[in-house]
Design a protein around this motif. Sequence first.
Motif, mmCIF file in Angstrom:
data_model
loop_
_atom_site.group_PDB
_atom_site.id
_atom_site.type_symbol
_atom_site.label_atom_id
_atom_site.label_comp_id
_atom_site.label_asym_id
_atom_site.label_seq_id
_atom_site.Cartn_x
_atom_site.Cartn_y
_atom_site.Cartn_z
ATOM 1 N N ASN A 112 -13.396 -3.049 6.261
ATOM 2 C CA ASN A 112 -12.537 -3.247 5.083
ATOM 3 C C ASN A 112 -12.384 -4.720 4.730
ATOM 4 O OD1 ASN A 112 -11.689 -0.626 4.304
ATOM 5 N ND2 ASN A 112 -10.638 -0.511 6.279
ATOM 6 N N ASP A 172 -13.598 -6.633 2.590
ATOM 7 C CA ASP A 172 -13.452 -7.046 1.189
ATOM 8 C C ASP A 172 -11.986 -6.997 0.768
ATOM 9 O OD1 ASP A 172 -13.620 -4.331 1.588
ATOM 10 O OD2 ASP A 172 -14.135 -3.932 -0.514
ATOM 11 N N LYS A 173 -11.258 -6.035 1.332
ATOM 12 C CA LYS A 173 -9.829 -5.919 1.043
ATOM 13 C C LYS A 173 -9.081 -7.111 1.655
ATOM 14 C CE LYS A 173 -7.036 -1.743 0.878
ATOM 15 N NZ LYS A 173 -6.571 -0.639 1.697
ATOM 16 N N GLN A 213 -0.469 -6.272 4.978
ATOM 17 C CA GLN A 213 -1.686 -6.070 5.779
ATOM 18 C C GLN A 213 -1.446 -6.501 7.219
ATOM 19 O OE1 GLN A 213 -4.294 -4.607 5.377
ATOM 20 N NE2 GLN A 213 -4.680 -4.427 3.200
ATOM 21 N N LYS A 251 -7.105 -3.202 -7.005
ATOM 22 C CA LYS A 251 -5.862 -3.588 -6.344
ATOM 23 C C LYS A 251 -6.123 -4.657 -5.291
ATOM 24 C CE LYS A 251 -3.794 -1.042 -3.097
ATOM 25 N NZ LYS A 251 -2.934 -0.058 -2.441
ATOM 26 N N ARG A 252 -5.275 -5.677 -5.290
ATOM 27 C CA ARG A 252 -5.345 -6.631 -4.184
ATOM 28 C C ARG A 252 -4.192 -6.312 -3.250
ATOM 29 N NH1 ARG A 252 -5.341 -12.487 -6.551
ATOM 30 N NH2 ARG A 252 -5.795 -13.090 -4.421
ATOM 31 N N SER A 253 -4.499 -6.242 -1.974
ATOM 32 C CA SER A 253 -3.435 -5.900 -1.036
ATOM 33 C C SER A 253 -2.583 -7.124 -0.750
ATOM 34 C CB SER A 253 -4.025 -5.415 0.275
ATOM 35 O OG SER A 253 -4.717 -4.243 0.049
ATOM 36 N N ASP A 311 0.825 -1.209 0.000
ATOM 37 C CA ASP A 311 0.000 0.000 0.000
ATOM 38 C C ASP A 311 0.858 1.258 0.000
ATOM 39 O OD1 ASP A 311 -2.283 -1.481 -0.021
ATOM 40 O OD2 ASP A 311 -2.349 -1.682 2.157
ATOM 41 N N CYS A 333 -6.914 -10.771 -0.246
ATOM 42 C CA CYS A 333 -5.490 -10.493 -0.199
ATOM 43 C C CYS A 333 -4.733 -11.420 -1.133
ATOM 44 C CB CYS A 333 -4.962 -10.730 1.212
ATOM 45 S SG CYS A 333 -5.052 -9.291 2.234
#
Length: 399
Positions: A135, A137-138, A28, A21-23, A3, A142
């Motif tokens: 958050n 969904d983020k 994370q 974007k996939r974190s 990020d 992943c």
Amino acid sequence: MDDNTTTLARLKQNINSDIFKRSDRNHQRKNIVSDLYRLHEKHKGKLSTSTISYLTKDLDYAIAQNKSRAEQLSQNIYSIIPHSFGDHSKCDLSWCNYHKDPENYKHESLPYGNNLNVEEMFADLSKLFDTYAKNSDKLANCGSSQGNESLNQIIALKAPKAKYFGSSESLPFRVCVGVFQKNEGRSYIPQVYEAHKLSPGKFTVMHTSKIDKKRKHDKVNASNREAKRKRLVKKGKFNLNLKAKEIREGVTYATSISAPAKSSENVEDISHIPDPEPEVTEDPVSLKDETFVYFDLETTGILTKALQNYNIMKNFELKCGGFIYTLSLTKELLPDRKTNKQSYNQESLVKDIVGINYDAHNAIGDVQSLQQLINTLKVSPRILEKHSFSVQYTVYMIS
Ligand SMILES: [Zn+2]
């Protein structure tokens, strides 16, 4: 992708607005851990490090079990904090064992199995976990950028950033070699030699196959449960050791620790290099008219522990000046045995020097033959002193 960049905003604007974007999972996780440690600073003495690892573990499980199921994940995250404070009304039966046996339920990884109970901490933790739940969904989607990072690392070694290879003809080779190493290992090195009609050195071949073997082994180990557990234990030990050292010496390494804004707080810690820890010396005992007691003791640590446990250490010290380490003593007296690769164990020493065989499993035979050995060697008090150590030294060593 981590990020840390604005790349995505630019991609959306200039290339395709549907790109999402996939974190990165590891980034994370790091962010979550640092959030919790910020609370740890605020609630000093209440939010312990073991509680932090419990909460991160819960969150890890929730994320791993709810891949691509953002809704489910969000519900699970909402229930983690109430669950750890003893309210199981929102918990899912698939992971919370409270409902199976409410009477005897204990948390497996919280200190003493107790619920957390500090009210002000509840508010802060709930607030934090609510943001994670929002958050979800983020978190549920992943990915891992580990593969990319590793390739980047390999290529950076072949084409270091500090040297300008951008316009060099060698750059494509450097990048290709990096990609090859990532995919196939180092077997390309001997092949390159051969292609250029050079014979690869024996050590090159040996070394490359050794490294490739280790790589294969590491790859298998990376996902092996036992190996994972070992890594975790090792990490725990490292952190514990670090904590102990930080208590003694203060923090010595942290981001911008010596920056002007922070250095005023730490000025004491960083302007003065702490005195070295006193070196553990063996603290030899001075021998005058001592009586030697021969005793069959595998390690002095066991004796010291036993004396401490029965609170008779003080009395023992009054009677006993110290111990003599017979292995280092015989090593000094008989250096030739080392050159001739002869053993220093008591059985072979007694056999070679006193000329007798004895039963090593019989404690009395053991001490009698040791006495005979020392008498036969006619050791001077000065040498005995050199290999002696005090009772206090053994206490220091086991503490
Ligand atoms: Zn629960």
